[in-house]
Design an enzyme around this catalytic site. Structure first.
Site: not given
Ligand code: DCP
Ligand code: MG
Length: 365
Positions: A15, A109-110
């Site tokens: 992730d 991203d995951e």
């Molecule tokens: N995303 C979004 N709306 C949400 C959650 C996520 O648009 N409610 C998008 C933005 C994030 C991407 O999806 O960058 C990936 O989600 P993640 O939950 O993996 O969150 P992040 O990668 O941003 O942070 P982390 O470091 O906690 O994984």
């Molecule tokens: Mg993420």
């Protein structure tokens, strides 16, 4: 004679850290080290994600922009650039594919990877995860966190454990204890609604869940009970599904009473179109064919579609197309018990989702 126990699998969950925000900081040095939020700039905007600098102030994904600004007055709002996120996503998937073809993306991203057998023949899954993290850093300039374990359930929880830029390995002998400490609301497959019901029953952690027997769980959670029962024991035999292309995105709604009034029908289709638009944006799955579905009181179903030259890019266009398709059927020959709207002929690639317990109204047509 008993069958031999199935060989233990080696599963990695990868992730990316603060994905959209990290990409923005990578591409604009002026944003590095700063509290930034992607999205959420306008009066009704919502934060898609934010940098770890912003998280210190309590800013989170899905938070209204105005609230985020109150928590962190210096927060910088940046517009999302989905094309760039999609291309980074393709880069990391290409890295995964050097190790295994058993890749199940959950979002841009995951992904889960089954590396029990891997192409370079590396015996240690931890070593594979280190190598993947190193290649992601080298080739994209971004960091990813990884969870390594013997099933998807634990690998996913583990990848979150040492974020950002972290690695966490949970060995088979440690799985049950790892789950016992885990708050149930963090378990992928236990949504907010179920977590709240568990809370009311005094179930906060895996250990609390483990204290309830299967019949208790079946009484309260029906067909999901066995998944929870096993999860509490660190058991999960769901395979890593190889990537399936999403063919369409749709939303439908069954009515309490059959609808006949034109105004009510048009009102419903508009509501459905709004909710479909939210789904499209979340999945980043834009299509150029809009499909209307009507199920009549006698359960007969019709679908009508309209195709555009390019994918539908705005909620207004989607609402208009939905209304026009429905209007062409009015007056209906009998009441409608269900209306649905979907988009097909998707551009590029979407994600194959694994439905959680909150997705009841969302289905693939
Ligand atoms: N995303 C979004 N709306 C949400 C959650 C996520 O648009 N409610 C998008 C933005 C994030 C991407 O999806 O960058 C990936 O989600 P993640 O939950 O993996 O969150 P992040 O990668 O941003 O942070 P982390 O470091 O906690 O994984
Ligand atoms: Mg993420």
């Amino acid at each position: 004679m008993d069958a031999p126990p199935p060989a233990l699998r080696k599963i990695i969950h990868i992730d990316m850290d603060a994905f959209y925000a990290s990409v923005e900081q990578r591409d604009d040095p002026g944003l590095r080290g700063k509290a930034i939020a992607v999205g959420g700039g306008g009066p009704r905007g919502v934060v898609a994600t934010c940098s770890y600098e912003a998280r210190k102030f309590g800013v989170r994904s899905a938070m209204p922009g105005a609230r985020a600004r109150r928590l962190c007055p210096d927060l910088l709002f940046v517009k999302p650039r989905f094309e760039v996120y999609r291309s980074v996503s393709a880069q990391i998937r290409a890295i995964f594919a050097r190790f295994t073809d058993m890749i199940q993306p959950l979002s841009l991203d995951e992904a889960y990877l089954d590396v029990t057998q891997n192409k370079p023949g590396i015996a240690s899954a931890t070593q594979v995860a280190r190598e993947i993290r190193r290649l992601i850093q080298e080739e994209t300039g971004l960091t990813a966190s990884a969870g390594v374990s013997y099933n998807k359930l634990i690998a996913k929880l583990a990848s979150d454990q040492n974020k950002p830029d972290g690695l966490c390995v949970v060995r088979p002998a440690e799985g049950a204890d790892f789950m016992a400490r885990m708050p149930v609301r963090r378990i992928h497959g236990i949504g907010p609604v179920t977590a709240e019901r568990m809370h009311k029953l005094g179930i906060e952690t895996g250990a609390d869940l483990r204290d309830r027997d299967l019949s208790f769980l079946q009484t309260h959670f029906g067909s999901s009970a066995l998944f929870y029962y096993r999860a509490a024991r660190g058991e999960d035999d769901r395979p890593v599904h190889e990537r399936q292309e999403r063919k369409s995105v749709s939303v439908e709604d069954t009515f309490f009473e059959d609808l006949v009034a034109e105004e009510a029908l048009l009102h419903e289709i508009e509501r459905i179109a709004q909710s479909l638009w939210a789904r499209i944006e979340k999945a980043q799955a834009y299509g150029r064919t809009v499909v209307l579905k009507v199920k009549f009181a006698d359960f007969r179903i019709i679908t009508r579609s309209r195709s555009f030259a390019a994918p539908v890019r705005s909620v207004e266009q989607l609402v208009d197309a939905g209304r026009a398709l429905l209007k062409a059927q009015l007056p209906l020959r009998m009441g409608a018990r269900l209306l649905g709207l979907g988009v097909h002929n998707l551009e590029g690639e979407g994600e194959a989702g694994e439905s959680g317990d909150a997705g009841a109204q969302l289905s693939l047509l």
